[in-house]
Design a protein around this motif. Sequence first.
Motif, PDB file in Angstrom:
ATOM      1  N   ARG A 104     -18.151  19.232 -13.640  1.00  0.00           N
ATOM      2  CA  ARG A 104     -19.588  19.876 -12.465  1.00  0.00           C
ATOM      3  C   ARG A 104     -19.863  18.165 -12.180  1.00  0.00           C
ATOM      4  O   ARG A 104     -20.137  17.377 -12.883  1.00  0.00           O
ATOM      5  N   CYS A 105     -19.263  17.987 -10.571  1.00  0.00           N
ATOM      6  CA  CYS A 105     -19.516  16.615 -10.603  1.00  0.00           C
ATOM      7  C   CYS A 105     -20.134  16.806  -8.919  1.00  0.00           C
ATOM      8  O   CYS A 105     -20.924  18.101  -8.380  1.00  0.00           O
ATOM      9  N   GLY A 106     -21.620  15.930  -8.809  1.00  0.00           N
ATOM     10  CA  GLY A 106     -22.392  15.473  -8.712  1.00  0.00           C
ATOM     11  C   GLY A 106     -22.155  14.862  -7.074  1.00  0.00           C
ATOM     12  O   GLY A 106     -22.079  14.017  -6.677  1.00  0.00           O
ATOM     13  N   VAL A 107     -22.465  15.870  -5.780  1.00  0.00           N
ATOM     14  CA  VAL A 107     -21.826  14.742  -4.528  1.00  0.00           C
ATOM     15  C   VAL A 107     -23.300  14.647  -3.459  1.00  0.00           C
ATOM     16  O   VAL A 107     -24.374  15.268  -3.683  1.00  0.00           O
ATOM     17  N   ASP A 133     -12.296  13.186  -4.324  1.00  0.00           N
ATOM     18  CA  ASP A 133     -11.642  12.721  -4.878  1.00  0.00           C
ATOM     19  C   ASP A 133     -11.360  12.025  -6.278  1.00  0.00           C
ATOM     20  O   ASP A 133     -10.419  12.601  -7.404  1.00  0.00           O
ATOM     21  N   MET A 134     -12.259  12.256  -6.640  1.00  0.00           N
ATOM     22  CA  MET A 134     -12.913  10.837  -7.360  1.00  0.00           C
ATOM     23  C   MET A 134     -12.901  11.818  -8.887  1.00  0.00           C
ATOM     24  O   MET A 134     -12.669  12.123  -9.739  1.00  0.00           O
ATOM     25  N   CYS A 135     -14.073  13.151  -7.775  1.00  0.00           N
ATOM     26  CA  CYS A 135     -14.108  14.071  -8.769  1.00  0.00           C
ATOM     27  C   CYS A 135     -12.796  14.926  -9.732  1.00  0.00           C
ATOM     28  O   CYS A 135     -12.805  15.444 -11.158  1.00  0.00           O
ATOM     29  N   ARG A 136     -12.198  15.294  -8.348  1.00  0.00           N
ATOM     30  CA  ARG A 136     -10.685  15.630  -8.591  1.00  0.00           C
ATOM     31  C   ARG A 136      -9.394  14.961  -9.713  1.00  0.00           C
ATOM     32  O   ARG A 136      -8.928  16.027 -10.312  1.00  0.00           O
ATOM     33  N   ASP A 139     -21.988  16.594 -14.907  1.00  0.00           N
ATOM     34  CA  ASP A 139     -21.403  15.527 -15.691  1.00  0.00           C
ATOM     35  C   ASP A 139     -20.618  13.555 -14.578  1.00  0.00           C
ATOM     36  O   ASP A 139     -20.817  13.133 -16.164  1.00  0.00           O
ATOM     37  N   LEU A 140     -20.800  14.147 -14.020  1.00  0.00           N
ATOM     38  CA  LEU A 140     -20.606  12.891 -13.180  1.00  0.00           C
ATOM     39  C   LEU A 140     -21.163  13.411 -11.763  1.00  0.00           C
ATOM     40  O   LEU A 140     -21.363  13.749 -11.057  1.00  0.00           O
ATOM     41  N   PRO A 196     -18.763   5.609  -8.810  1.00  0.00           N
ATOM     42  CA  PRO A 196     -19.555   7.149 -10.073  1.00  0.00           C
ATOM     43  C   PRO A 196     -19.818   6.653 -10.894  1.00  0.00           C
ATOM     44  O   PRO A 196     -20.420   5.537 -11.393  1.00  0.00           O
ATOM     45  N   PHE A 197     -21.226   7.514 -11.300  1.00  0.00           N
ATOM     46  CA  PHE A 197     -22.448   7.231 -12.928  1.00  0.00           C
ATOM     47  C   PHE A 197     -21.395   7.984 -14.155  1.00  0.00           C
ATOM     48  O   PHE A 197     -21.286   9.330 -13.807  1.00  0.00           O
ATOM     49  N   VAL A 198     -21.845   8.368 -14.858  1.00  0.00           N
ATOM     50  CA  VAL A 198     -21.635   8.852 -16.213  1.00  0.00           C
ATOM     51  C   VAL A 198     -23.611   8.429 -16.698  1.00  0.00           C
ATOM     52  O   VAL A 198     -23.942   7.499 -16.641  1.00  0.00           O
TER      53      VAL A 198
END
Length: 332
Positions: A29-32, A54-57, A90-91, A221-223
């Motif tokens: 699950r990726c926040g954009v 693409d970072m998420c992918r 998640d990201l 990207p942050f975690v």
Amino acid sequence: MAGLLALAAGIPLAHADTLAVVKERGVVRCGVTTGFAGFSAPDAKGDWQGLDVDMCRAVAAATLGDASKVKIVPLNAQQRFTALQSGEIDLLARNTTVTLTRDTGVGAIHAAINFYDGQGFLVAKSLGIKSAKEIEGATVCMQTGTSNENTMADWARANGVKYTPVVIEQFNEVVNAFAAGRCDVFTTDASGLASIRISKLSKPDDYVVLPEIISKEPLGPFVRQGDDVWLNIVKWSFNALIGAEELGLTSANVDGNVDSANPNVRRLLGATPGAGKDLGVDEKWAYNIVKQVGNYGESFERNVGMGSPLKIQRGLNALWTEGGLMYPLPVR
């Protein structure tokens, strides 16, 4: 014991091991952004595309073996860190500037820099403004909850420029306000200005991005803090993108290089095992990234580079061997 340690550290138990959660769920699950051409925006078919997507992918390819196993969660600037803290995502890959406060004060930590940027200014050509220092008395549109507000205030104070801020919460509403003439100037990251000019304004040639860049805006990207395993996954997924470009590996030729004699290629692609085990993923983690997403250069060119409507030069985002700042860490 692991659960007690997680609770003692202030980490929500359900989120203490993001990698395990992602593997069980079967999707990242990726926040954009809610829509930022070139970085994260739906195409004509409704499929999300962009450098951040693409970072998420890449992370999905590394962890699940399938770059398509991503759930995109659109977020505005004020929602993004709350969504990460709560475990809704998640990201966070949302053109977010890395700052000390964000790395220490909001329960998050950056994993990489995937775009080096800087804050700039967009104006209508009809105003005849050639330099940012000529915007004395202008109204300036910007988005609430971003670093742009403070950066603009600091720059204006340092240069003796007075302006009237027009601060709006939703990004698209800021764009609409600027397009409707509610303000003279739009300020945000230069990449965002290029995106807005091409994709949001009906007559792009009527507008110009001024030459001044008034800040450093390293985006990445942050975690969540406290989950080093997941931090490593995201960090090394990005490293695989730039490492592949440095080694000349592309989505088209990666299959022919799996048995390469080059030890660096063999370690990255898993022919020489070890990296995958250390990360807690399949040894083909980086192969899957390159095969399904491409290298960083491929992603850059199709999303924001000369092969895209934005036509942004590589500049600082070129490999270190080409005068840029993208320097892959060794996989060994």
